[in-house]
Write a protein that holds these residues in place. Structure first.
Motif, PDB file in Angstrom:
ATOM      1  N   SER A   1       0.848  -1.195   0.000  1.00  0.00           N
ATOM      2  CA  SER A   1       0.000   0.000   0.000  1.00  0.00           C
ATOM      3  C   SER A   1       0.882   1.242   0.000  1.00  0.00           C
ATOM      4  CB  SER A   1      -0.909   0.009   1.235  1.00  0.00           C
ATOM      5  OG  SER A   1      -0.125  -0.010   2.419  1.00  0.00           O
ATOM      6  N   ASP A   2       0.658   2.111  -0.958  1.00  0.00           N
ATOM      7  CA  ASP A   2       1.336   3.407  -1.084  1.00  0.00           C
ATOM      8  C   ASP A   2       2.866   3.306  -1.026  1.00  0.00           C
ATOM      9  OD1 ASP A   2       1.477   6.168  -1.420  1.00  0.00           O
ATOM     10  OD2 ASP A   2       1.498   6.526   0.759  1.00  0.00           O
ATOM     11  N   PRO A   3       3.526   2.450  -1.845  1.00  0.00           N
ATOM     12  CA  PRO A   3       4.999   2.433  -1.873  1.00  0.00           C
ATOM     13  C   PRO A   3       5.510   3.645  -2.649  1.00  0.00           C
ATOM     14  CG  PRO A   3       4.164   0.945  -3.532  1.00  0.00           C
ATOM     15  CD  PRO A   3       2.941   1.474  -2.807  1.00  0.00           C
ATOM     16  N   PRO A   4       6.733   4.131  -2.349  1.00  0.00           N
ATOM     17  CA  PRO A   4       7.298   5.236  -3.148  1.00  0.00           C
ATOM     18  C   PRO A   4       7.629   4.756  -4.565  1.00  0.00           C
ATOM     19  CG  PRO A   4       8.936   4.391  -1.629  1.00  0.00           C
ATOM     20  CD  PRO A   4       7.654   3.701  -1.280  1.00  0.00           C
ATOM     21  N   SER A   5       7.527   5.680  -5.501  1.00  0.00           N
ATOM     22  CA  SER A   5       7.821   5.318  -6.894  1.00  0.00           C
ATOM     23  C   SER A   5       9.324   5.257  -7.126  1.00  0.00           C
ATOM     24  CB  SER A   5       7.194   6.348  -7.842  1.00  0.00           C
ATOM     25  OG  SER A   5       7.843   7.600  -7.686  1.00  0.00           O
ATOM     26  N   GLU A   6       9.696   4.643  -8.235  1.00  0.00           N
ATOM     27  CA  GLU A   6      11.126   4.571  -8.591  1.00  0.00           C
ATOM     28  C   GLU A   6      11.694   5.963  -8.808  1.00  0.00           C
ATOM     29  OE1 GLU A   6      11.610   2.056 -11.918  1.00  0.00           O
ATOM     30  OE2 GLU A   6      11.061   0.221 -10.851  1.00  0.00           O
ATOM     31  N   ASP A   7      10.896   6.827  -9.395  1.00  0.00           N
ATOM     32  CA  ASP A   7      11.367   8.204  -9.641  1.00  0.00           C
ATOM     33  C   ASP A   7      11.638   8.932  -8.331  1.00  0.00           C
ATOM     34  OD1 ASP A   7      11.220   7.817 -12.337  1.00  0.00           O
ATOM     35  OD2 ASP A   7       9.261   8.782 -12.574  1.00  0.00           O
ATOM     36  N   GLU A   8      10.747   8.716  -7.333  1.00  0.00           N
ATOM     37  CA  GLU A   8      10.956   9.356  -6.031  1.00  0.00           C
ATOM     38  C   GLU A   8      12.245   8.866  -5.384  1.00  0.00           C
ATOM     39  OE1 GLU A   8       7.022  10.315  -3.641  1.00  0.00           O
ATOM     40  OE2 GLU A   8       6.874   8.309  -4.565  1.00  0.00           O
ATOM     41  N   LEU A   9      12.447   7.556  -5.433  1.00  0.00           N
ATOM     42  CA  LEU A   9      13.663   6.997  -4.843  1.00  0.00           C
ATOM     43  C   LEU A   9      14.919   7.492  -5.559  1.00  0.00           C
ATOM     44  CD1 LEU A   9      12.449   3.326  -4.268  1.00  0.00           C
ATOM     45  CD2 LEU A   9      13.109   4.952  -2.476  1.00  0.00           C
ATOM     46  N   ALA A  10      14.884   7.492  -6.894  1.00  0.00           N
ATOM     47  CA  ALA A  10      16.049   7.934  -7.672  1.00  0.00           C
ATOM     48  C   ALA A  10      16.354   9.401  -7.412  1.00  0.00           C
ATOM     49  CB  ALA A  10      15.803   7.691  -9.159  1.00  0.00           C
ATOM     50  N   GLU A  11      15.307  10.233  -7.365  1.00  0.00           N
ATOM     51  CA  GLU A  11      15.509  11.668  -7.139  1.00  0.00           C
ATOM     52  C   GLU A  11      16.104  11.926  -5.756  1.00  0.00           C
ATOM     53  OE1 GLU A  11      12.979  15.871  -7.158  1.00  0.00           O
ATOM     54  OE2 GLU A  11      11.958  13.961  -7.512  1.00  0.00           O
ATOM     55  N   ALA A  12      15.599  11.210  -4.749  1.00  0.00           N
ATOM     56  CA  ALA A  12      16.124  11.395  -3.393  1.00  0.00           C
ATOM     57  C   ALA A  12      17.577  10.953  -3.293  1.00  0.00           C
ATOM     58  CB  ALA A  12      15.262  10.607  -2.399  1.00  0.00           C
ATOM     59  N   SER A  13      17.890   9.833  -3.966  1.00  0.00           N
ATOM     60  CA  SER A  13      19.281   9.352  -3.953  1.00  0.00           C
ATOM     61  C   SER A  13      20.207  10.337  -4.651  1.00  0.00           C
ATOM     62  CB  SER A  13      19.349   7.976  -4.624  1.00  0.00           C
ATOM     63  OG  SER A  13      20.671   7.495  -4.627  1.00  0.00           O
ATOM     64  N   GLU A  14      19.753  10.906  -5.773  1.00  0.00           N
ATOM     65  CA  GLU A  14      20.570  11.891  -6.495  1.00  0.00           C
ATOM     66  C   GLU A  14      20.769  13.147  -5.663  1.00  0.00           C
ATOM     67  OE1 GLU A  14      18.524  12.483 -10.124  1.00  0.00           O
ATOM     68  OE2 GLU A  14      19.099  10.524 -10.982  1.00  0.00           O
ATOM     69  N   ASN A  15      19.703  13.577  -4.943  1.00  0.00           N
ATOM     70  CA  ASN A  15      19.831  14.763  -4.099  1.00  0.00           C
ATOM     71  C   ASN A  15      20.848  14.535  -2.979  1.00  0.00           C
ATOM     72  OD1 ASN A  15      17.929  16.128  -5.584  1.00  0.00           O
ATOM     73  ND2 ASN A  15      16.208  15.597  -4.229  1.00  0.00           N
ATOM     74  N   LEU A  16      20.842  13.314  -2.407  1.00  0.00           N
ATOM     75  CA  LEU A  16      21.807  13.013  -1.356  1.00  0.00           C
ATOM     76  C   LEU A  16      23.232  13.016  -1.903  1.00  0.00           C
ATOM     77  CD1 LEU A  16      22.550  12.178   1.499  1.00  0.00           C
ATOM     78  CD2 LEU A  16      22.056   9.801   0.878  1.00  0.00           C
ATOM     79  N   SER A  17      23.413  12.393  -3.083  1.00  0.00           N
ATOM     80  CA  SER A  17      24.755  12.371  -3.689  1.00  0.00           C
ATOM     81  C   SER A  17      25.241  13.786  -3.988  1.00  0.00           C
ATOM     82  CB  SER A  17      24.730  11.548  -4.984  1.00  0.00           C
ATOM     83  OG  SER A  17      24.432  10.199  -4.710  1.00  0.00           O
ATOM     84  N   ALA A  18      24.341  14.637  -4.494  1.00  0.00           N
ATOM     85  CA  ALA A  18      24.722  16.016  -4.796  1.00  0.00           C
ATOM     86  C   ALA A  18      25.079  16.780  -3.532  1.00  0.00           C
ATOM     87  CB  ALA A  18      23.587  16.719  -5.538  1.00  0.00           C
ATOM     88  N   ALA A  19      24.310  16.549  -2.467  1.00  0.00           N
ATOM     89  CA  ALA A  19      24.595  17.237  -1.203  1.00  0.00           C
ATOM     90  C   ALA A  19      25.923  16.780  -0.616  1.00  0.00           C
ATOM     91  CB  ALA A  19      23.454  16.990  -0.212  1.00  0.00           C
ATOM     92  N   GLN A  20      26.237  15.505  -0.732  1.00  0.00           N
ATOM     93  CA  GLN A  20      27.518  14.997  -0.234  1.00  0.00           C
ATOM     94  C   GLN A  20      28.680  15.529  -1.077  1.00  0.00           C
ATOM     95  OE1 GLN A  20      26.598  10.792  -0.403  1.00  0.00           O
ATOM     96  NE2 GLN A  20      26.337  10.657   1.819  1.00  0.00           N
ATOM     97  N   ALA A  21      28.466  15.628  -2.403  1.00  0.00           N
ATOM     98  CA  ALA A  21      29.526  16.103  -3.293  1.00  0.00           C
ATOM     99  C   ALA A  21      29.911  17.537  -2.982  1.00  0.00           C
ATOM    100  CB  ALA A  21      29.075  15.982  -4.742  1.00  0.00           C
ATOM    101  N   LYS A  22      28.902  18.341  -2.535  1.00  0.00           N
ATOM    102  CA  LYS A  22      29.205  19.740  -2.242  1.00  0.00           C
ATOM    103  C   LYS A  22      30.065  19.892  -0.993  1.00  0.00           C
ATOM    104  CE  LYS A  22      25.278  21.786  -4.634  1.00  0.00           C
ATOM    105  NZ  LYS A  22      24.036  22.573  -4.542  1.00  0.00           N
ATOM    106  N   LEU A  23      30.134  18.850  -0.193  1.00  0.00           N
ATOM    107  CA  LEU A  23      31.029  18.881   0.964  1.00  0.00           C
ATOM    108  C   LEU A  23      32.446  18.454   0.623  1.00  0.00           C
ATOM    109  CD1 LEU A  23      28.621  17.405   3.664  1.00  0.00           C
ATOM    110  CD2 LEU A  23      29.741  19.640   3.791  1.00  0.00           C
TER     111      LEU A  23
END
Length: 886
Positions: free
Chosen positions: A513-535
């Protein structure tokens, strides 16, 4: 608050770091030993310690280890005194050891005494020697013979001397610098004193004299040089010479010609600068029963290593005749002069006098000699960089830095261009022709210069922009760290929340019931990678890293890196280290600017990094470079050819103390820095070079600039196809189209940085001025490439130098037949073919040093005339080369 305690090991490491920073090439000395143990320690650059980081790595991994000074790589020498009797032995050849040590510079103090270090004059290659006397205690060794005890050693060549602050294995105490006088650089060592250099070069003559000075040596120990006195022999001449030596002493003849000293010596040469009496009697007598002397003074006419009796001394000083080497006519005349001097009847004809020479005595015509001119350089002179070739935005700064450092313009300009190329790297690319692949990546840059030439300073200036860019980025990230960390934490929390949602949706095995979509997961993972890269700090440089480390860094810095090495010898030698054998092939691809790095790792994920580029910027000394070149003469794998911005200056400016003390104006440095600091901001998108899709596109030439490249390309292709040149050299210049593009791109970026993108007329196109300057630089760099690969070396000049060396030693003499000259060269292991000797003599004749004349056939039957060599009295003046060869 107490200061941190500095451990002895840290102190030793710091001291060794200081030596490498001063240009010393060191070798590892394992703990508990007095010398290296690894095979090839004195020939393989991989074992050399040449940088502070290399010193730290070695001493950190080997506690208690030491280092040694490798004389062959540093062009240095040492006098190692092992016994108190060394002073007595050296005094026998006119050297005052106490005065010598007092006048010396840095000295290493060990268990037995001090060891002064010296610089060997450029162009000289010395071998080690040691003097021993019989053990005064009579201690015998194998075979029942009395053992020798070493008094002193002359140390040079492929040997090492342990350097402070290494630990002596016998005493457990550190080697130290006498009086704390540690040299800050190789250039601070004094040049080898003339008296030591003379001793070194005439060791075979002086060694028996020093051995004979041993007071407890067996009576039969007589210096063989006492039997080498050359005098005329035979009925007529012998009586005059014998009468001369019987009635006149060598002391009287020396005093007659201005030498000072007691009747039995030692005597002081009147032109001596050291003021040490260096003319001494030989122990024992000549076979004819007369006393003989030798001279230790380098400038003394008697100081050629040949002992002489009274007649020999008088003949040389009064008449300039060396009776052991002169022609029979000259000897006959000096014997007649001796008879007149003694008031004796004139000796008879030449039939009673013979001189050691295969050429028969004959009446030779007097020579009307002119001035002797120097031989031409044996390589094509490398031109100095014209000021017009400096990029306008940096010209004033480069000129000021070169003047203040005492370096030629190319010594500063080339590393600076290499550093500027690294600031651009993969941010920009350029097509030489629209149908050609784009050129990108940083240049490989090397400055070759001898020790003490301030290579390190030049490389530091070249990498200053790269270092400044790294510092600026690190400071910016530090100022924003709290914000950046907060953004990373928010991104990480969003990923965690989505993963929790995902787990909950699939709990219990029922329909999710109500699982996150692949796009949501991919976008969140990319945002985390980008935030880590800026450090992660932005990197522009890398130093002595493995290829795996390079791959990790490029993965995070896709615009590329520059390998900075103060001494490239260590970096190149690292490819031979265990576990890094495959790095070399990877670096070959990194030079192209578009390599694909693939690193497979067992414990961590494999790396796949496309579009990798790493430039190189560093310095190297001529001696290590020569050894590296030995394996590359036939082309090799092309690694050294990738050093396209390579300069090896011939000439160095005169020392200008005022300019060096004045330094460089702050405004000039800041103005240049402001231009260089703009380069990392110039991307294809910023310059407006994009495809219709908006993606970055390679820059192109303006029509005028394209015409410049097209004309250059035609001439370049013609030069590249010249099969008379060596393969390694042709391989080197075949890479120049890429060099042209990188230089043109660098000059264009500098012009944009100077005026700004908005004010530049065509920021997306390389203009005619930048292209023309790139072509001129390629033309300027070509002679340096020829010097690197030994193209254009003149065999006739090398052979002529060899002939002059044999003349200097007396192996080739005036009025010899050319066939005899050739035989003498062959006997001295310098054999030349007939055409080569002819070419060498023609060159020497053109310099006015010799003449080749036809010798009339002897006897009634006639025959072909024989060529005879006549030698100018000042022929050796031709040894001084034109120009400033290093």
């Amino acid at each position: 608050m107490t200061a941190a305690t500095v451990t002895p090991e840290a102190e030793r490491t710091r001291a060794v770091e200081g030596l490498t920073a001063g240009g010393f090439v060191l070798v590892p000395v394992p703990h508990g030993t007095k010398g290296p143990t690894v095979k090839g320690w004195n020939t393989n650059p991989a074992h050399f310690i040449t940088t502070p980081s290399g010193a730290r790595d070695y001493l950190g991994a080997h506690p208690g280890a030491g280092v040694g000074l490798l004389h062959s790589e540093n062009q240095t020498a040492a006098l190692d005194v092992d016994s108190e009797y060394a002073a007595r032995a050296l005094a026998a050849v006119g050297i005052d050891l106490a005065a010598l040590l007092a006048a010396s510079g840095p000295k290493v103090r060990g268990r037995r005494g001090v060891k002064p270090l010296y610089r060997v004059p450029d162009g000289l290659s010395l071998k080690p020697h040691a003097l021993g006397w019989p053990d005064p205690s009579g201690k015998k060794g194998p075979g029942g013979r009395v053992q020798n005890v070493t008094l002193f050693e002359l140390r040079a060549g492929p040997v090492q001397d342990v350097m402070p602050p290494s630990i002596h294995p016998d005493t457990g105490q550190a080697y130290t610098w006498e009086g704390g006088n540690a040299p800050r650089s190789l250039g601070e060592l004094p040049e080898l004193p003339p008296e030591l250099l003379t001793l070194w070069q005439n060791w075979k003559v002086y060694e028996p004299v020093m051995k004979a000075a041993c007071p407890w040596a067996p009576a039969e120990v007589t210096p063989p040089s006492a039997q080498r006195v050359s005098t005329p022999s035979g009925a007529g001449g012998e009586s005059v010479v014998s009468a001369f030596n019987t009635s006149r002493t060598v002391g009287a003849m020396l005093n007659l010609h201005g030498y000072t000293g007691p009747e039995r010596g030692p005597w002081l040469y009147p032109g001596s600068e050291s003021k040490h009496a260096g003319v001494r009697l030989l122990p024992g007598l000549t076979p004819e029963g007369h006393a003989a002397v030798y001279s230790h003074h380098a400038a003394d006419p008697l100081g050629d290593g040949v002992p002489r009796d009274a007649f020999g001394v008088w003949a040389l000083l009064e008449h300039g005749v060396d009776v052991g080497r002169a022609q029979p006519d000259a000897v006959r005349e000096v014997v007649k002069a001796a008879a007149r001097f003694l008031g004796l009847p004139q000796p008879g004809g030449a039939e009673g006098i013979t001189v050691k020479s295969s050429t028969p005595a004959r009446n030779l015509p007097a020579q009307d000699w002119g001035e002797v001119r120097p031989l031409p350089p044996f390589t094509e002179p490398v031109p100095e960089l014209p000021g017009e070739l400096l990029p306008r935005p940096l010209a004033a700064w480069i000129e000021a830095e070169a003047r203040a450092a005492g370096l030629p313009l190319e010594g500063i300009a080339t590393p600076v261009l290499g550093g500027a190329s690294g600031l651009i790297n993969r941010r920009l690319s350029l097509r030489n022709v629209p149908s050609y692949p784009a050129t990108t990546g940083a240049a490989w840059t090397a400055l070759c210069a001898p020790p003490g030439a301030k290579k390190s300073w030049a490389i530091k200036l070249g990498s200053a922009g790269l270092d400044r860019a790294e510092r600026a980025d690190a400071e910016r990230r530090a100022a924003e760290r709290s914000v950046l960390e907060a953004r990373r934490d928010i991104a990480a929390a969003q990923v965690d929340a989505l993963q929790t949602r995902l787990k909950n949706a699939y709990k219990g095995g029922t329909k999710p019931s109500d699982p996150p979509s692949e796009d949501e997961l991919a976008e969140a993972s990319e945002n985390l990678s980008a935030a880590q890269a800026k450090l992660e700090p932005l990197r522009f440089t890398v130093r002595d890293a493995t290829i795996e480390t390079v791959a990790v860094l490029i993965d995070k810095n896709p615009y590329g890196l520059t390998q900075v090495s103060d001494e490239l010898t260590a970096w190149l030698g690292a490819f031979a280290k265990s576990g890094r054998e495959n790095d070399r092939s990877q670096w070959l691809e990194l030079a192209n600017g578009d390599a694909v790095l693939q690193v497979d790792r067992m414990s961590r994920p494999s790396l796949y990094v496309p579009g990798a580029a790493v430039g190189v910027l560093g310095g190297i000394q001529p001696a290590p470079l020569t050894k590296l070149l030995d394996g590359e003469r036939q082309g090799g794998d092309g690694l050294l050819q990738r050093f396209q911005l390579f300069v090896w200056p011939d000439r160095w400016p005169e020392f200008n103390q005022e300019a060096q003390h004045r330094g460089v104006d702050r405004e000039v440095r800041e103005g240049a820095a402001a231009v260089l600091d703009v380069l990392p901001t110039l991307t294809a998108e910023v310059l407006g070079s994009v495809y219709p899709s908006g993606d970055a596109a390679p820059l192109t030439y303006t029509p005028e600039a394209q015409a410049v490249f097209n004309a250059w390309e035609v001439a370049h292709e013609r030069a590249k196809r010249d099969m008379s040149k060596g393969e390694a050299y042709r391989s080197h210049i075949s890479k120049q189209p890429g060099t042209f593009a990188r230089l043109a791109l660098t000059f264009h970026a500098l012009s944009v940085a100077e005026v700004g993108v908005d004010r530049h007329p065509a920021p997306a196109q390389v203009g005619e001025e930048s292209a023309a300057l790139a072509g001129l630089w390629c033309e300027y760099l070509t002679p340096h490439a020829r010097k690197l690969w030994s193209e254009g070396r003149r065999r006739d000049v090398l052979d002529a130098r060899e002939v002059l060396r044999f003349i200097e030693r007396g192996s080739v003499r005036d009025a010899q037949k050319v066939s005899e000259v050739r035989a003498a060269l062959a006997q001295g292991k310098a054999g030349m073919t007939g055409p080569r000797l002819t070419a060498a003599l023609e060159l020497l004749e053109g310099c006015g040093a010799v003449r080749v004349e036809k010798l009339p056939p002897a006897g009634e039957r006639g025959g072909r005339p024989s060529p005879m060599l006549r030698i100018h009295p000042q022929a050796l003046d031709a040894q001084e080369p034109e120009g400033g060869e290093l």
